[in-house]
Enzyme design. Structure first.
Site, PDB file in Angstrom:
ATOM      1  N   LYS A   1       0.840  -1.207   0.000  1.00 38.82           N
ATOM      2  CA  LYS A   1       0.000   0.000   0.000  1.00 38.82           C
ATOM      3  C   LYS A   1       0.874   1.256   0.000  1.00 38.82           C
ATOM      4  O   LYS A   1       0.573   2.234  -0.698  1.00 38.82           O
ATOM      5  CB  LYS A   1      -0.928  -0.011   1.228  1.00 38.82           C
ATOM      6  CG  LYS A   1      -2.025  -1.083   1.170  1.00 38.82           C
ATOM      7  CD  LYS A   1      -2.759  -1.221   2.506  1.00 38.82           C
ATOM      8  CE  LYS A   1      -3.762  -2.368   2.474  1.00 38.82           C
ATOM      9  NZ  LYS A   1      -4.418  -2.590   3.799  1.00 38.82           N
TER      10      LYS A   1
ATOM     11  N   GLN B   1      -3.853  -1.220  10.106  1.00 39.96           N
ATOM     12  CA  GLN B   1      -3.882  -2.542   9.481  1.00 39.96           C
ATOM     13  C   GLN B   1      -4.439  -3.578  10.465  1.00 39.96           C
ATOM     14  O   GLN B   1      -4.002  -3.658  11.605  1.00 39.96           O
ATOM     15  CB  GLN B   1      -2.460  -2.917   9.015  1.00 39.96           C
ATOM     16  CG  GLN B   1      -2.384  -4.208   8.232  1.00 39.96           C
ATOM     17  CD  GLN B   1      -3.114  -4.175   6.894  1.00 39.96           C
ATOM     18  OE1 GLN B   1      -3.236  -3.130   6.256  1.00 39.96           O
ATOM     19  NE2 GLN B   1      -3.629  -5.304   6.469  1.00 39.96           N
TER      20      GLN B   1
ATOM     21  N   ASP C   1     -10.652   3.062   4.863  1.00 48.73           N
ATOM     22  CA  ASP C   1     -11.070   1.656   4.777  1.00 48.73           C
ATOM     23  C   ASP C   1     -12.600   1.537   4.694  1.00 48.73           C
ATOM     24  O   ASP C   1     -13.112   0.466   4.361  1.00 48.73           O
ATOM     25  CB  ASP C   1     -10.619   0.889   6.033  1.00 48.73           C
ATOM     26  CG  ASP C   1      -9.249   0.245   5.879  1.00 48.73           C
ATOM     27  OD1 ASP C   1      -8.966  -0.271   4.783  1.00 48.73           O
ATOM     28  OD2 ASP C   1      -8.482   0.239   6.861  1.00 48.73           O
TER      29      ASP C   1
HETATM   30  N1  GUN Z   1      -6.496  -6.471   6.886  1.00 48.02           N
HETATM   31  C1  GUN Z   1      -6.915  -7.235   5.843  1.00 48.02           C
HETATM   32  N2  GUN Z   1      -7.553  -6.479   4.933  1.00 48.02           N
HETATM   33  C2  GUN Z   1      -7.543  -5.217   5.411  1.00 48.02           C
HETATM   34  C3  GUN Z   1      -8.040  -3.977   4.910  1.00 48.02           C
HETATM   35  O1  GUN Z   1      -8.656  -3.883   3.845  1.00 48.02           O
HETATM   36  N3  GUN Z   1      -7.807  -2.891   5.677  1.00 48.02           N
HETATM   37  C4  GUN Z   1      -7.167  -2.960   6.871  1.00 48.02           C
HETATM   38  N4  GUN Z   1      -7.012  -1.837   7.568  1.00 48.02           N
HETATM   39  N5  GUN Z   1      -6.697  -4.079   7.366  1.00 48.02           N
HETATM   40  C5  GUN Z   1      -6.883  -5.205   6.631  1.00 48.02           C
END
Ligand code: GUN
Length: 291
Positions: free
Chosen positions: A54, A98, A121
């Site tokens: 990311k 995350q 998110d």
């Molecule tokens: N862990 C797995 N997928 C995601 C996501 O889309 N966002 C976040 N913040 N954590 C994750």
């Protein structure tokens, strides 16, 4: 009949190209540089990989990023304090904590601490609520990516029977809510099937568009589908493969070979929905910066 393979990698690149151009325009006309803060707690290897990917995408977009890494023994209070600082930081437009978090922390409490305007998110209850009632808001990345894949591959869900298998808060439920809205690019008739069903087949057979978000390797097979179906496979599962270098390979929730025989179009795993999540995160961060 050979199925159209929906190339998520290519579509994700297309979206990132658009975001990059718009971000450049935003910088030149308003002097705003989209800023995204990452918070990574603990040593989960998958989380490390996700945050790195990311961050790399943000660099490509010309975004400003801050990454805070902490060991899994930090207190919930300390984490909430970091979120509070980013909420007040005007250079930061998006905050991504995350998941998963260590067990001693409440994910709900942490998500609810994020300013809904910076919730890239789309997990905050305010944004979830706005999605349900069809209001403009930041929408969760993977579900929004599923919609984009359908539209950009020429498979508009309007008037179609979409069957989603799986009811998770991060995929099944938001995908259902996105696609049933009386809005352009949606307006589908939506069924959500899940583990409560005694038999999935009557549901999967009835799908014009099948979205698999189950989390079990290859459980949807071609025999369970209607001819001409469009298949979007959100699953990413590791299965043992002694012929592979690392001893495993990645497969979806759909058995690709059998499904491709009956489908009109299908996403591969990897290279289908996966790359879309990051592309939509970039789009959400730009949107938050423009708001
Ligand atoms: N862990 C797995 N997928 C995601 C996501 O889309 N966002 C976040 N913040 N954590 C994750």
């Amino acid at each position: 009949m050979s199925a159209q393979i929906i190339d998520g990698k290519k579509i994700a690149e297309e979206i990132k190209g658009e975001v990059k151009n718009q971000a450049k325009k935003l910088r030149e006309t308003k002097g705003i540089i989209p800023g995204l803060a990452f918070i990574l707690v603990g040593e989960n290897p998958a989380s490390q990989v996700y945050v790195r990917s990311k961050g790399k995408a943000c660099d490509e977009m010309g975004f400003y990023t801050v990454t805070e890494r902490r060991s899994s023994d930090i207190s919930e209070k300390e984490l909430l304090g970091m979120i509070d600082e980013f909420n007040r930081d005007t250079k930061i437009h998006g905050i991504l904590v995350q998941m998963p978090l260590p067990k001693h922390m409440s994910e709900e409490k942490v998500i609810e601490a994020i300013d809904p305007k910076k919730d890239v998110d789309g997990f905050h209850p305010i944004n979830v609520g706005k999605l349900v009632i069809g209001e403009e808001a930041l929408r969760p990345c993977t579900p929004a990516g599923v919609q984009e894949l359908l539209l950009r591959s020429g498979n508009d869900p309007a008037g179609k029977h979409v069957v989603i298998v799986g009811r998770s808060n991060i995929v099944g439920k938001p995908v259902a809510n996105i696609l049933l809205q009386k809005q352009a690019g949606a307006n589908a008739v939506v069924t959500v099937a899940h583990t409560g069903a005694k038999n999935l087949v009557p549901f999967t057979k009835a799908a014009d568009i099948l979205i698999a978000a189950i989390g079990k390797a290859e459980i949807v097979r071609g025999e369970m589908l209607k001819k001409g179906v469009v298949v979007i496979d959100v699953g990413i599962n590791r299965i043992d493969d002694s012929s592979a270098k690392n001893g495993y390979r990645l497969v979806g929730d759909v058995h690709f070979e059998s499904a491709a025989k009956v489908a009109k179009a299908i996403t591969p795993v990897p290279g289908g929905v996966g790359p879309m999540t990051i592309a939509m995160l970039m789009k959400n961060t730009l949107k938050a910066a423009m708001a």
